[in-house]
Design a protein around this motif. Structure first.
Motif, short mmCIF file in Angstrom:
data_model
loop_
_atom_site.label_atom_id
_atom_site.label_comp_id
_atom_site.label_asym_id
_atom_site.label_seq_id
_atom_site.Cartn_x
_atom_site.Cartn_y
_atom_site.Cartn_z
N ARG A 19 51.01 0.66 60.57
CA ARG A 19 49.82 1.34 60.07
C ARG A 19 50.19 2.05 58.77
N THR A 20 49.38 1.82 57.74
CA THR A 20 49.61 2.45 56.44
C THR A 20 48.46 3.39 56.12
N ASP A 21 48.76 4.66 55.92
CA ASP A 21 47.74 5.66 55.59
C ASP A 21 47.71 5.87 54.08
N LYS A 22 46.47 5.99 53.55
CA LYS A 22 46.28 6.21 52.12
C LYS A 22 45.30 7.35 51.89
N ASP A 23 45.45 8.01 50.73
CA ASP A 23 44.51 9.06 50.38
C ASP A 23 43.30 8.45 49.65
N GLU A 24 42.40 9.30 49.18
CA GLU A 24 41.18 8.82 48.55
C GLU A 24 41.43 8.02 47.28
N SER A 25 42.55 8.26 46.63
CA SER A 25 42.87 7.53 45.40
C SER A 25 43.55 6.19 45.68
#
Length: 280
Positions: A158-164
């Motif tokens: 699982r890869t989490d990303k921010d809004e950018s």
């Protein structure tokens, strides 16, 4: 006067209850009608499918064995970079090679029987995986065709990303899945797979979230897509790669699995490793 009070209380209670029922109906219509489930690209796992995508056996000599062995042992670092690898067409002459590869990679294996090419020769593949399983089973699908299934432990991320879109973290994910594989080489086999009483419906009723990766003769790809769409339009056939005789495909219910891409790696002697990326 007491009776009037009772009627008034009953009427007041009814007035208060009616909005509760109508409110629940409106809420159910809003929530259930708006619910949708789709795979997320934040989840990813890779399956390797090694094949010639032809009518020939995968390994016919020592050079082929070395090419496949180097890929499994060196490129995939034995079992570190792989949780499920399919070797296509490890036929009769390849049985000793299959055993050697299993020992060299420290992985478990089960056969995926395709059919008989003669009274004394069979065609099939081999599935390599990292954790022991209790059983595997094959279901006949027309003449000389079997759908092999088992439940390996999938190892993904699982890869989490921010809004950018910048990556903020990753986490390993593992759980058992319902995997299937098959090779279709005739229209009769595809007819047996699709339809209301066909194999596909039997398999999906057992496990709606099944994931099937297999091969089909190039000239039968359209027939397979039509059979699947006619049986259940929520399932999709993803075309992954086309070879000289066969096409590598993935079949899954679109709410559970998605195909995100493939990396093709040449191993030499006409053998390719197709590294298939999936999301859920």
């Amino acid at each position: 006067m007491k009776n009037i009070g009772k009627y008034f209380a009953a009427a007041l209670a009814l007035i208060l209850v009616i909005p509760l029922f109508t409110g629940c109906d409106d809420l159910d219509e809003y929530t259930l009608g708006s619910v949708s489930a789709t795979p997320s690209d934040k989840f990813n796992a890779t399956i390797q499918f090694v094949s010639r995508l032809s009518d020939g056996a995968l390994m016919t000599g020592d050079a082929d064995l070395k090419a496949v062995n180097d890929y499994l042992v060196s490129t995939l670092k034995k079992r570190d970079e792989a949780w499920l690898t399919v070797l296509d067409r490890t036929d009769n002459t390849g049985l000793g090679k299959v055993a050697a590869l299993s020992l060299n990679t420290y992985r478990w294996t089960i056969p995926a029987f395709y059919g008989l090419s003669s009274r004394t020769a069979f065609e099939g593949g081999t599935l390599y995986f990292n954790q022991p399983i209790r059983q595997s089973k094959a279901m006949a699908c027309g003449r000389n065709c079997y759908v092999t299934g088992f439940s390996p432990l999938m190892e993904g991320m699982r890869t989490d990303k921010d809004e950018s879109g910048a990556v903020t973290g990753t986490e390993d994910v593992a759980f058992n899945i319902n995997f299937r594989t098959v090779r279709f080489k005739s229209g009769e086999q595809i007819d047996a797979f699709g339809g209301e009483t066909g194999v596909m419906n039997t398999l999906k009723r057992e496990n709606m979230n099944m994931l099937l990766i297999g091969t089909v003769k190039n000239e039968l790809v359209g027939a397979l897509e039509s059979a699947v769409a006619g049986t259940d339009p929520s399932f999709k056939v993803y075309r992954i790669a086309q070879g000289g005789a066969y096409t590598l495909f993935m079949l899954a219910e679109m709410r559970f699995w998605g195909y995100t891409g493939m990396n093709q790696r040449s191993l030499g002697s006409g053998i390719d490793a197709y590294e298939i990326n999936i999301m859920w």
